[in-house]
Each structure stands twice: as C-alpha cells, then as structure tokens.
Write a protein that holds these residues in place. Sequence first.
Motif, PDB file in Angstrom:
ATOM      1  N   TRP A 114      16.057 -13.443  83.538  1.00  0.00           N
ATOM      2  CA  TRP A 114      16.169 -13.293  82.091  1.00  0.00           C
ATOM      3  C   TRP A 114      17.615 -13.182  81.636  1.00  0.00           C
ATOM      4  CZ3 TRP A 114      11.960 -15.021  80.573  1.00  0.00           C
ATOM      5  CH2 TRP A 114      10.711 -14.562  80.984  1.00  0.00           C
ATOM      6  N   VAL A 169       5.313 -18.819  78.652  1.00  0.00           N
ATOM      7  CA  VAL A 169       4.860 -17.473  78.328  1.00  0.00           C
ATOM      8  C   VAL A 169       5.433 -17.052  76.980  1.00  0.00           C
ATOM      9  CG1 VAL A 169       4.661 -16.798  80.748  1.00  0.00           C
ATOM     10  CG2 VAL A 169       6.808 -16.399  79.532  1.00  0.00           C
ATOM     11  N   TRP A 170       4.861 -15.982  76.427  1.00  0.00           N
ATOM     12  CA  TRP A 170       5.356 -15.370  75.211  1.00  0.00           C
ATOM     13  C   TRP A 170       5.695 -13.918  75.503  1.00  0.00           C
ATOM     14  CZ3 TRP A 170       5.939 -17.954  70.486  1.00  0.00           C
ATOM     15  CH2 TRP A 170       5.431 -19.251  70.474  1.00  0.00           C
ATOM     16  N   THR A 171       6.493 -13.312  74.622  1.00  0.00           N
ATOM     17  CA  THR A 171       6.829 -11.901  74.772  1.00  0.00           C
ATOM     18  C   THR A 171       5.574 -11.064  74.955  1.00  0.00           C
ATOM     19  OG1 THR A 171       8.879 -12.071  73.515  1.00  0.00           O
ATOM     20  CG2 THR A 171       7.825  -9.915  73.581  1.00  0.00           C
ATOM     21  N   ILE A 178      10.210 -21.089  84.233  1.00  0.00           N
ATOM     22  CA  ILE A 178       9.515 -20.235  83.277  1.00  0.00           C
ATOM     23  C   ILE A 178      10.110 -20.509  81.896  1.00  0.00           C
ATOM     24  CG2 ILE A 178       8.994 -17.878  82.543  1.00  0.00           C
ATOM     25  CD1 ILE A 178       7.586 -18.586  85.101  1.00  0.00           C
ATOM     26  N   VAL A 219       6.082  -9.744  80.513  1.00  0.00           N
ATOM     27  CA  VAL A 219       7.274 -10.425  80.006  1.00  0.00           C
ATOM     28  C   VAL A 219       7.959  -9.528  78.975  1.00  0.00           C
ATOM     29  CG1 VAL A 219       8.117 -12.446  78.758  1.00  0.00           C
ATOM     30  CG2 VAL A 219       6.250 -12.684  80.414  1.00  0.00           C
ATOM     31  N   ASP A 252       3.422 -11.241  77.239  1.00  0.00           N
ATOM     32  CA  ASP A 252       2.411 -11.855  78.099  1.00  0.00           C
ATOM     33  C   ASP A 252       2.478 -11.222  79.485  1.00  0.00           C
ATOM     34  OD1 ASP A 252       1.316 -13.585  76.296  1.00  0.00           O
ATOM     35  OD2 ASP A 252       2.268 -15.393  77.083  1.00  0.00           O
ATOM     36  N   GLU A 261      14.345 -18.164  72.606  1.00  0.00           N
ATOM     37  CA  GLU A 261      13.618 -18.962  73.592  1.00  0.00           C
ATOM     38  C   GLU A 261      14.467 -19.108  74.852  1.00  0.00           C
ATOM     39  OE1 GLU A 261      12.394 -23.592  74.146  1.00  0.00           O
ATOM     40  OE2 GLU A 261      11.853 -22.652  72.251  1.00  0.00           O
ATOM     41  N   GLN A 317      10.043 -19.127  78.086  1.00  0.00           N
ATOM     42  CA  GLN A 317       9.634 -18.022  77.230  1.00  0.00           C
ATOM     43  C   GLN A 317       9.900 -18.388  75.782  1.00  0.00           C
ATOM     44  OE1 GLN A 317      11.246 -15.717  75.182  1.00  0.00           O
ATOM     45  NE2 GLN A 317       9.819 -14.024  75.103  1.00  0.00           N
ATOM     46  N   GLU A 318       8.852 -18.324  74.946  1.00  0.00           N
ATOM     47  CA  GLU A 318       8.953 -18.698  73.536  1.00  0.00           C
ATOM     48  C   GLU A 318       9.142 -17.459  72.665  1.00  0.00           C
ATOM     49  OE1 GLU A 318       9.041 -21.650  72.332  1.00  0.00           O
ATOM     50  OE2 GLU A 318       8.145 -22.992  73.804  1.00  0.00           O
ATOM     51  N   THR A 319       9.870 -17.613  71.574  1.00  0.00           N
ATOM     52  CA  THR A 319       9.993 -16.558  70.577  1.00  0.00           C
ATOM     53  C   THR A 319      10.327 -17.198  69.235  1.00  0.00           C
ATOM     54  OG1 THR A 319      10.980 -14.412  70.084  1.00  0.00           O
ATOM     55  CG2 THR A 319      12.458 -16.122  70.912  1.00  0.00           C
TER      56      THR A 319
END
Length: 243
Positions: free
Chosen positions: A99, A72-74, A164, A127, A76, A133, A166-168
């Motif tokens: 998180w 997922v991305w921020t 999960i 999200v 999402d 990340e 999470q990309e950033t």
Amino acid sequence: MNQCFSNPRKAKLISLVMIIIVFCAAQVAAQLDYCEAGGGCGAFISSVQINGMTNSSACDGYSYYSDSSVMVWTFDTLHITVELANADMNDQVGVWVGWDSHYLFDGVEDEIGTAVGSGPHTFIYEVPLLYREVTTRLRVRLCRDQTPEPCGVTEFGEVEDYTIIQETDVVCGDSNNDGNLNIGDAVYLVNFIFKGGPEPPVMCLADANGDANVNMGDPVYLIGYIFKGGPRPSLTCCWLVAP
C-alpha cells in the motif's frame, strides 16, 4: 497572481521548487520498481487463491502474475489461501501487499501475515482506508528454516507477485483532477498559485495538507509524499474546503 514575480524572493522560491520537482522526478523514474525477491525452489508455491481468483503453477523462483488481478474496495476482505508442494513443517509462508509508496512492502499496513508448516495456509485481511485508487502488488513468499522477509533471494523456496487494484472515490491532492496523484499535481498547483494558471477543476481536492486552504504548502506537501515518503495527503480535503 502575476504580481508574485515582482518579488525576487518569491521568484527564487518558484525556481527552487521547480528544480526540486525536476530533480526528484528524474531520481524516482529510475527507482520505481518493487524490491528484488526470489528462491531456489525445492519446496514451492503450487497454488494461490485470492477471493475469486486462483493461480496454479510450478516453481520459477520468482514470478509476477500481472494478469492475475483482484479488484477490491476500502474495507473489503481479502481471503488468501496458499498451497505448497514438497513442503514440510520447517517451511514458512509470508504474505504482503504494497500500500505504501516505497516498493519494499515495509509499511505499517503492508504485512498480511505469516504461517508455519506444509499448509495449506489461509490469511484473512481487511483492506485499509486509502485516499486514492491504487494498483499495487500482493507478494507471497515461501522460505525454509527462516522467517520470511518480502525482499531478497533465498536458497530454497519461491516468491510470487499478484496485482491488487483498490478503488476509491476521493483523491485528495489531485489538483488537476485526472484521477491520479503524481508530480503533475504539484506542477499544476505551482502554475496556479504563482503563474496565474487555471484553477484546480475541483478546488477542494487541491488541499493536499488538509488545512482548509489551497496555497504553497500543498505542492510542498505533495512533493514530500511522492518523493520523500512523507505522510499521505488528507483524507478529508473536500469536507473542509468548499469546492
């Protein structure tokens, strides 16, 4: 910067910081695991759908489906559907995502939701904005006649964990610019500030506390976050400090 070592007080400070880093790293290395959870079956989780991923299963009490991952991305949206077997109106389902850095699913943004009854149950979750990340777990729990909690073992029900990712793009505090935030970044800054070591490859990323300066406050801030559950590094590091 080598002049720092002509000052005995600064030399003692460096030694103290390095001792704290080594001590905390040793403690955390033995503790970095998610809290224990499980159930004794009876009713159980028969299927979990997370966006495009579906996993169907029998009851194992507890299972970590590490290969069933969702990226997922921020901001999402996670669409989660939980189907149950042998369930009735007394059953309750809880869903969390880890998180925070405590591995207890107890952060402000960690709880996705709870639902009562035999299902299926659907949860919709946005999200949050994260500065780095994250590879973490989403936990689904089924309980009977009690409010579900993310940790602990119950007589009935089941617990399932999923991955999960999470990309950033921005990793504030990543002083060595390796894409991760860990104790290596604090050590890198100590070497730079006190030992004349190499500059951070992207100077603004080293501003962990967001005060528009790179100094001893930044490795101290990182140590507080990584090992003590302190506040996250600034989300605006590169907006304030020129690279």
